[in-house]
Design an enzyme around this catalytic site. Structure first.
Site, short mmCIF file in Angstrom:
data_model
loop_
_atom_site.label_atom_id
_atom_site.label_comp_id
_atom_site.label_asym_id
_atom_site.label_seq_id
_atom_site.Cartn_x
_atom_site.Cartn_y
_atom_site.Cartn_z
CD1 TRP A 195 -3.13 1.67 1.07
CD2 TRP A 195 -1.36 2.11 2.14
NE1 TRP A 195 -4.26 2.46 1.72
CE2 TRP A 195 -2.12 3.45 2.04
CE3 TRP A 195 -0.07 2.88 2.52
CZ2 TRP A 195 -2.53 4.67 2.62
CZ3 TRP A 195 -0.35 4.41 3.69
CH2 TRP A 195 -1.48 4.67 3.43
CG HIS A 196 2.87 2.90 3.24
ND1 HIS A 196 2.66 1.58 4.11
CD2 HIS A 196 3.36 3.90 4.71
CE1 HIS A 196 2.16 2.25 5.47
NE2 HIS A 196 2.11 3.04 5.16
N GLY A 197 3.88 1.81 -1.34
CA GLY A 197 4.86 2.19 -2.74
C GLY A 197 4.82 0.94 -3.46
CG PHE B 189 3.15 6.79 0.28
CD1 PHE B 189 4.09 6.31 -0.03
CD2 PHE B 189 3.84 7.27 2.25
CE1 PHE B 189 5.32 6.18 0.47
CE2 PHE B 189 4.92 7.54 2.33
CZ PHE B 189 6.22 6.52 1.76
#
Length: 467
Positions: free
Chosen positions: A316-318, A467
């Site tokens: 999810w963060h990248g 993000f």
């Protein structure tokens, strides 16, 4: 547009508040917020505001379809269609290039790699719409029949681009009826000033320390310098993201909305499980409620669910392998602590638990920082002194000496200073008055100091915008 800019603080926000307070009815107030929210988003993303409106419209219709076909196949079809659309858009904009690059590397082929700019905030508002549709299907909420109220829920500028991820059930009553009391306004302004100070005074200055050590070649960084810089980076990320969350919560209070807390002094944790109960709470609870207990291969598998949650938390963060490694890294420690059990963990001396948790957290933020795997490998070598960089160097000593007051202030602000003073003030009316005066003075100091620092700042984005 970002919260930590003079344009937002001295023009956009005052105009929005003025128009909002002049609006006589809640419907007009909602329309004012929608208008300003779309302008806020379009200021930096003029094209992608259409994507935001499309996502809101589609999920509004999916919610109505679920309500209409409750208990029938049509409701499940609407749910699946919503998930395919939401996750498909997220994949297209955020992960398609990453996927193509890895397929090309793995199979030695030449798929075209998309070059699509990531719409700001898509991860946040997509998760909000997913939670809304799933909760409709699970009958936790009723579908919102007013399109304008649903569009306000999705597009509300305080939490639009970097969270927290607000559940529809949290603010559903306030979409139709709400009041901003004097206490709300006071608390809201205080949270905004605290968040602004965290970002402009602490995070921005901590980032210069991190850049001095980690930008470029890492071969020259000593062991102590590496530990020092990554610990500073952990605080930088905390003050940046929690600062945004503070401002979002404070802005919501000015308009009568009460968002849930997103951070509860995470560095006070005694283990990694507690850290994630205090850090980015809205994301953690999202994955817990919507992903952890889903059947895997037909059954609910506790550790399989944990693996899936932490894989997705990292992803999810990248779209980068270091984020996936980062998520699984914390997932391993969560599994370890679950296997060990709460009773056994509590038998370990508190000091040992604090040392263990801080070492794990700090190393984790190193994984988070280095997107290029060769640099990440060098980072790990530097942590244990492989490569002959020495234990300490003069540059590290000089950095600590030059930034000593900043570092002490940052460490102090990791503790619940405001909450402690608030509790002490409640013991008598005199203390409450003194605390109120102190609070007003501190708010003014934070605003003036931050404004001065922002005068020469050309670009001041929050890190979680990406993000």
């Amino acid at each position: 547009m970002v919260f930590s800019s003079l344009f937002f603080l001295y023009l956009f926000l005052p105009l929005c508040l003025l128009a909002y307070w002049l609006a006589p009815k809640i419907e007009y107030k909602n329309n004012v917020l929608i208008l300003f929210s779309l302008v806020f988003y379009a200021w930096g993303e003029p094209l992608w505001v259409l994507l935001l409106v499309f996502s809101a419209t589609a999920n509004y219709l999916f919610g109505l379809l679920i309500e209409k076909y409750r208990g029938k196949a049509g409701a499940k079809t609407a749910l699946v269609s919503s998930l395919v659309l939401n996750l498909g858009l997220l994949f297209l904009f955020k992960y398609s290039a990453f996927t193509a690059e890895n397929i090309n590397a793995l199979f030695s082929i030449h798929l075209p790699v998309p070059n699509i700019r990531l719409p700001i905030g898509i991860s946040f508002y997509t998760f909000q719409t997913i939670s809304y549709v799933v909760d409709c299907y699970w009958e936790k909420i009723r579908a919102q029949r007013s399109y304008s109220k649903f569009l306000l829920y999705v597009s509300m500028f305080p939490q639009l681009v970097a969270g927290p991820i607000v559940r529809y059930s949290t603010i559903e009553p306030e979409l139709s009826k709400r009041y901003a009391t004097a206490h709300d306004i006071s608390e809201g302004l205080t949270r905004i000033m605290i968040g602004l100070g965290k970002k402009v005074i602490l995070s921005n200055h901590l980032s210069t320390i991190v850049d001095a050590f980690f930008t470029g070649d890492l071969d020259h960084v000593s062991v102590l310098g590496t530990w020092y810089a990554v610990a500073v980076y952990a605080m930088q990320i905390y003050f940046d993201f929690s600062g945004y969350s503070d401002m979002a919560i404070g802005l919501g209070r000015l308009f009568g909305f009460h968002f849930d807390e997103n951070f509860r002094h995470p560095f006070l944790c005694k283990d990694i499980t507690e850290f994630w109960q205090r850090w980015h709470i809205s994301l953690g609870t999202f994955f817990r409620d919507y992903l952890l207990y889903i059947p895997i291969f037909g059954k609910r598998r506790a550790y399989g669910g944990l693996f899936l949650v932490w894989f997705c938390t990292g992803l999810w963060h990248g779209a980068s392998w270091n984020y996936i490694i980062w998520g699984l890294y914390f997932g391993i420690f969560i599994c370890f602590e679950r296997l060990l059990g709460k009773k056994r963990i509590k038998q370990i001396p508190v000091a040992v638990r604090h040392i263990y948790s801080k070492i794990v957290i700090v190393i984790g933020f190193g994984i988070f920082y280095f997107e290029k795997l060769p640099q990440l490998g060098q980072f790990f070598k530097n942590l244990i002194g492989v490569g002959g960089n020495g234990f300490i160097d003069e540059f590290t000593k000089l950095s600590v000496a030059n930034n000593l007051y900043l570092l002490i202030g940052a460490v102090i602000c990791c503790f619940p200073v405001v909450e402690t003073l608030e509790k002490l003030a409640k013991k008598s009316e005199g203390r409450q008055l003194a605390f109120g005066v102190l609070q007003a003075v501190c708010n003014g100091v934070l605003l003036v100091t931050s404004s001065i620092l922002l005068v020469d700042a050309t670009n001041n984005p929050f890190l979680y915008f990406r993000f």
